[in-house]
Design a protein around this motif. Structure first.
Motif, mmCIF file in Angstrom:
data_model
loop_
_atom_site.group_PDB
_atom_site.id
_atom_site.type_symbol
_atom_site.label_atom_id
_atom_site.label_comp_id
_atom_site.label_asym_id
_atom_site.label_seq_id
_atom_site.Cartn_x
_atom_site.Cartn_y
_atom_site.Cartn_z
ATOM 1 N N VAL A 250 0.854 -1.186 0.000
ATOM 2 C CA VAL A 250 0.000 0.000 0.000
ATOM 3 C C VAL A 250 0.891 1.238 0.000
ATOM 4 C CG1 VAL A 250 -1.845 1.240 1.211
ATOM 5 C CG2 VAL A 250 -1.708 -1.266 1.376
ATOM 6 N N ARG A 251 0.587 2.173 -0.889
ATOM 7 C CA ARG A 251 1.368 3.407 -0.978
ATOM 8 C C ARG A 251 0.790 4.488 -0.065
ATOM 9 N NH1 ARG A 251 0.997 3.398 -6.487
ATOM 10 N NH2 ARG A 251 2.760 2.711 -7.721
ATOM 11 N N ALA A 252 1.602 5.506 0.182
ATOM 12 C CA ALA A 252 1.184 6.610 1.063
ATOM 13 C C ALA A 252 -0.082 7.292 0.528
ATOM 14 C CB ALA A 252 2.326 7.605 1.205
ATOM 15 N N ASP A 253 -0.259 7.305 -0.790
ATOM 16 C CA ASP A 253 -1.455 7.965 -1.352
ATOM 17 C C ASP A 253 -2.689 7.054 -1.341
ATOM 18 O OD1 ASP A 253 -1.053 6.133 -3.367
ATOM 19 O OD2 ASP A 253 -0.664 7.597 -4.954
ATOM 20 N N GLY A 254 -2.563 5.861 -0.734
ATOM 21 C CA GLY A 254 -3.719 4.961 -0.603
ATOM 22 C C GLY A 254 -3.868 3.996 -1.769
ATOM 23 N N SER A 255 -3.069 4.162 -2.801
ATOM 24 C CA SER A 255 -3.156 3.216 -3.921
ATOM 25 C C SER A 255 -2.433 1.913 -3.535
ATOM 26 C CB SER A 255 -2.561 3.824 -5.196
ATOM 27 O OG SER A 255 -1.193 4.068 -5.016
ATOM 28 N N VAL A 256 -2.736 0.878 -4.297
ATOM 29 C CA VAL A 256 -2.279 -0.457 -3.939
ATOM 30 C C VAL A 256 -1.536 -1.090 -5.112
ATOM 31 C CG1 VAL A 256 -3.119 -2.756 -3.305
ATOM 32 C CG2 VAL A 256 -4.167 -0.740 -2.295
ATOM 33 N N LEU A 257 -0.491 -1.821 -4.771
ATOM 34 C CA LEU A 257 0.364 -2.463 -5.763
ATOM 35 C C LEU A 257 0.430 -3.955 -5.481
ATOM 36 C CD1 LEU A 257 3.830 -0.640 -5.812
ATOM 37 C CD2 LEU A 257 2.341 -1.075 -7.769
ATOM 38 N N THR A 258 0.395 -4.766 -6.512
ATOM 39 C CA THR A 258 0.604 -6.208 -6.301
ATOM 40 C C THR A 258 1.217 -6.808 -7.561
ATOM 41 O OG1 THR A 258 -0.448 -8.222 -5.434
ATOM 42 C CG2 THR A 258 -1.674 -7.011 -7.094
ATOM 43 N N VAL A 269 -7.426 -16.801 -4.582
ATOM 44 C CA VAL A 269 -8.832 -16.380 -4.506
ATOM 45 C C VAL A 269 -8.942 -15.193 -3.545
ATOM 46 C CG1 VAL A 269 -11.167 -17.125 -3.900
ATOM 47 C CG2 VAL A 269 -9.602 -18.728 -5.027
ATOM 48 N N THR A 270 -8.157 -15.223 -2.477
ATOM 49 C CA THR A 270 -8.164 -14.109 -1.521
ATOM 50 C C THR A 270 -7.614 -12.853 -2.190
ATOM 51 O OG1 THR A 270 -7.611 -15.815 0.105
ATOM 52 C CG2 THR A 270 -7.604 -13.530 0.877
ATOM 53 N N ARG A 271 -6.524 -13.005 -2.941
ATOM 54 C CA ARG A 271 -5.939 -11.876 -3.685
ATOM 55 C C ARG A 271 -6.993 -11.227 -4.562
ATOM 56 N NH1 ARG A 271 -4.343 -11.078 -8.855
ATOM 57 N NH2 ARG A 271 -2.429 -9.902 -9.291
ATOM 58 N N ASP A 272 -7.675 -12.054 -5.356
ATOM 59 C CA ASP A 272 -8.676 -11.530 -6.276
ATOM 60 C C ASP A 272 -9.812 -10.837 -5.509
ATOM 61 O OD1 ASP A 272 -9.774 -11.540 -9.144
ATOM 62 O OD2 ASP A 272 -11.443 -12.343 -7.970
ATOM 63 N N SER A 273 -10.218 -11.443 -4.388
ATOM 64 C CA SER A 273 -11.331 -10.876 -3.612
ATOM 65 C C SER A 273 -10.919 -9.530 -3.021
ATOM 66 C CB SER A 273 -11.741 -11.836 -2.484
ATOM 67 O OG SER A 273 -11.991 -13.121 -3.015
ATOM 68 N N ILE A 274 -9.723 -9.464 -2.477
ATOM 69 C CA ILE A 274 -9.254 -8.211 -1.854
ATOM 70 C C ILE A 274 -9.066 -7.120 -2.916
ATOM 71 C CG2 ILE A 274 -7.234 -7.167 -0.710
ATOM 72 C CD1 ILE A 274 -7.184 -9.595 1.144
ATOM 73 N N LEU A 275 -8.506 -7.479 -4.055
ATOM 74 C CA LEU A 275 -8.332 -6.467 -5.116
ATOM 75 C C LEU A 275 -9.707 -5.933 -5.554
ATOM 76 C CD1 LEU A 275 -5.453 -7.846 -7.394
ATOM 77 C CD2 LEU A 275 -5.295 -6.510 -5.288
ATOM 78 N N THR A 276 -10.684 -6.824 -5.624
ATOM 79 C CA THR A 276 -12.044 -6.405 -5.996
ATOM 80 C C THR A 276 -12.612 -5.449 -4.944
ATOM 81 O OG1 THR A 276 -12.375 -8.505 -7.121
ATOM 82 C CG2 THR A 276 -14.364 -7.273 -6.559
ATOM 83 N N LEU A 277 -12.437 -5.796 -3.672
ATOM 84 C CA LEU A 277 -12.971 -4.945 -2.591
ATOM 85 C C LEU A 277 -12.251 -3.594 -2.551
ATOM 86 C CD1 LEU A 277 -13.396 -7.644 0.221
ATOM 87 C CD2 LEU A 277 -15.195 -6.592 -1.169
ATOM 88 N N LEU A 278 -10.947 -3.608 -2.835
ATOM 89 C CA LEU A 278 -10.184 -2.343 -2.866
ATOM 90 C C LEU A 278 -10.677 -1.455 -4.014
ATOM 91 C CD1 LEU A 278 -6.626 -3.792 -2.165
ATOM 92 C CD2 LEU A 278 -7.857 -2.176 -0.694
ATOM 93 N N ARG A 279 -10.933 -2.068 -5.162
ATOM 94 C CA ARG A 279 -11.458 -1.291 -6.308
ATOM 95 C C ARG A 279 -12.858 -0.772 -5.991
ATOM 96 N NH1 ARG A 279 -8.458 -5.478 -9.970
ATOM 97 N NH2 ARG A 279 -6.676 -4.214 -10.622
ATOM 98 N N GLU A 281 -13.823 0.204 -3.235
ATOM 99 C CA GLU A 281 -13.630 1.384 -2.366
ATOM 100 C C GLU A 281 -13.159 2.590 -3.157
ATOM 101 O OE1 GLU A 281 -10.725 0.709 0.668
ATOM 102 O OE2 GLU A 281 -12.182 -0.160 2.034
ATOM 103 N N GLY A 282 -12.873 2.385 -4.432
ATOM 104 C CA GLY A 282 -12.404 3.479 -5.275
ATOM 105 C C GLY A 282 -10.891 3.638 -5.269
ATOM 106 N N ARG A 283 -10.193 2.657 -4.699
ATOM 107 C CA ARG A 283 -8.734 2.757 -4.695
ATOM 108 C C ARG A 283 -8.150 2.373 -6.050
ATOM 109 N NH1 ARG A 283 -6.335 2.958 0.568
ATOM 110 N NH2 ARG A 283 -7.940 2.542 2.120
ATOM 111 N N THR A 284 -7.012 2.954 -6.361
ATOM 112 C CA THR A 284 -6.280 2.555 -7.554
ATOM 113 C C THR A 284 -5.503 1.285 -7.214
ATOM 114 O OG1 THR A 284 -6.035 4.857 -8.136
ATOM 115 C CG2 THR A 284 -4.525 3.323 -9.222
#
Ligand SMILES: Cc1ncc(COP(=O)(O)O)c(C=O)c1O
Length: 374
Positions: A250-258, A269-279, A281-284
């Motif tokens: 997670v970056r300081a600006d709230g965006s996420v990298l993987t 499956v957890t990765r995919d679920s979390i990325l979906t939930l982060l998106r 929330e409107g996160r990049t």
């Protein structure tokens, strides 16, 4: 010609000596992950020319294997891991079992094993959960871990796809996991060993990947780390994943990298679920190659504010520190003013869906046992 049963229902042969209530409660009190098993297992057998047959749920017991069974010599095998959850209303649900069915089918294709259809996968898993429903604890955070496994049973030392294969599903009660609120774990970055090669089996859930990770995992433990992080084999530069979990920053600006799925990383499956939930929330969310140096420099400069690992077993594990022969770098400490971490927010978000405490906007939950009436 293939002779398939018209439906994928599994015949139940009940265990006539199941654990007593007391034995079961004791076993479920504080189970060590993967060491306690329920009374039954699901099983089906495949023979070349006949297809899948003998779908059954039987008392859990050791299985006879010929010493020349292909799985013992050439690791022709594929497996899965998913959980059943008891909701407050007493019902039991699975989380995205169709995704595990699809990944097992993909793993079987890569390992030249016969595919297990989604119908058979669901029937085996759901049949087992139904029969052993007393083993699904209602304690906060507890669940029943299901382990479908496809193994080559043919007695043959020829290096060729086996003509006899078994599907086995076992179930293990697992206790509450501490959660992501803790301080975070130290991770050993493996420098000499790689987990996966382009064209190999890195994106396949198969025994050999884990066999090859035992020595680097041991090395991690010797350095006081709980898990190992692997770099890509081609350039020894980019972070891929841990021995049994995917990695998120997670970056300081709230965006996420993987790391992007390049064929050398297990598509969690957890990765995919979390990325979906982060998106949601409107996160990049960026899925791309991430050099270890980018992570290290980001942690040092404060650009990277969180690292966490995710997977079915532990859900979300915050990472505090990366360690290697030439490296020791920590994620910047959080202060109370920072509010809850992304790791903790995602753990709560995901487990709330899994346990029915929040809406399920993506239709991920699948009922196996309904709530008792009244
Ligand atoms: C190598 C590896 N990566 C990632 C994961 C996480 O996958 P999932 O979220 O589907 O459990 C696992 C666990 O299955 C794994 O073994």
């Amino acid at each position: 010609m293939e002779t398939q049963a018209p439906t994928a229902s599994f015949t139940v042969i009940p265990n006539r000596r199941p654990a007593t209530d007391e034995e079961r409660w004791l076993a479920m009190e504080d189970p060590v992950f993967g060491k306690v098993f329920t009374d039954h297992m699901a099983r089906a057998t495949w023979r070349e020319g006949d297809g899948w047959a003998d779908r059954r749920i039987v008392p859990l017991a050791p299985i006879p294997l010929h010493p020349a069974a292909a799985v013992l010599h050439y690791a022709q095998q594929a497996f899965e891991g998913l959980k059943a959850y008891r909701w407050a209303d007493g019902s039991i649900k699975l989380f995205r079992p169709e995704a595990n069915a699809a990944r097992l089918a993909a793993s079987c294709r890569r390992m030249a094993l016969p595919e297990v259809s989604e119908e058979d996968f669901l029937a085996a898993v759901e049949g087992l959960v139904e029969v052993d429903q007393n083993w699904v604890s209602g304690t906060d955070g507890a669940s029943l871990y299901l382990r479908p496994t496809v193994i080559a049973t043919e007695a043959s030392l020829l290096v060729q796809p086996a003509a006899e294969v078994d599907l086995l599903v076992t179930a293990s009660p697992v206790g509450a996991y501490m959660g992501a609120a803790g301080e975070g774990v130290s991770i050993w970055v493996s420098r000499g060993y790689h987990r996966a090669n382009p064209g190999g089996t890195g994106d396949t859930k198969t025994a050999g990947n884990y066999a090859a990770s035992m020595l680097p995992q041991k090395e991690a433990k010797e350095h006081g780390c709980s898990q190992v992080l692997f770099l890509d084999a081609r350039e020894d530069t980019y972070v891929e994943e841990l021995g049994g979990m995917n990695l998120v920053a997670v970056r300081a600006d709230g965006s996420v990298l993987t790391p992007r799925l390049t064929g050398t990383i297990l598509p969690g499956v957890t990765r995919d679920s979390i990325l979906t939930l982060l998106r949601d929330e409107g996160r990049t969310v960026e899925e791309r190659d991430i050099a270890l140096s980018e992570l290290v420099e980001g942690m040092e400069s404060g650009e990277i504010v969180e690292l966490f690992a995710c997977g079915t077993a532990a859900v979300v594990t915050p990472i505090a520190r990366l360690v290697s022969d030439d490296l020791d770098v920590s994620v910047p400490e959080r202060s109370e003013d920072d509010g809850p971490s992304v790791a903790e927010t995602m753990r709560v978000r995901l487990t709330d869906i899994q346990y029915g405490r929040a809406e399920d906007p993506h239709g991920w939950v699948r009922e196996v046992v309904p709530a008792p009436e009244g």
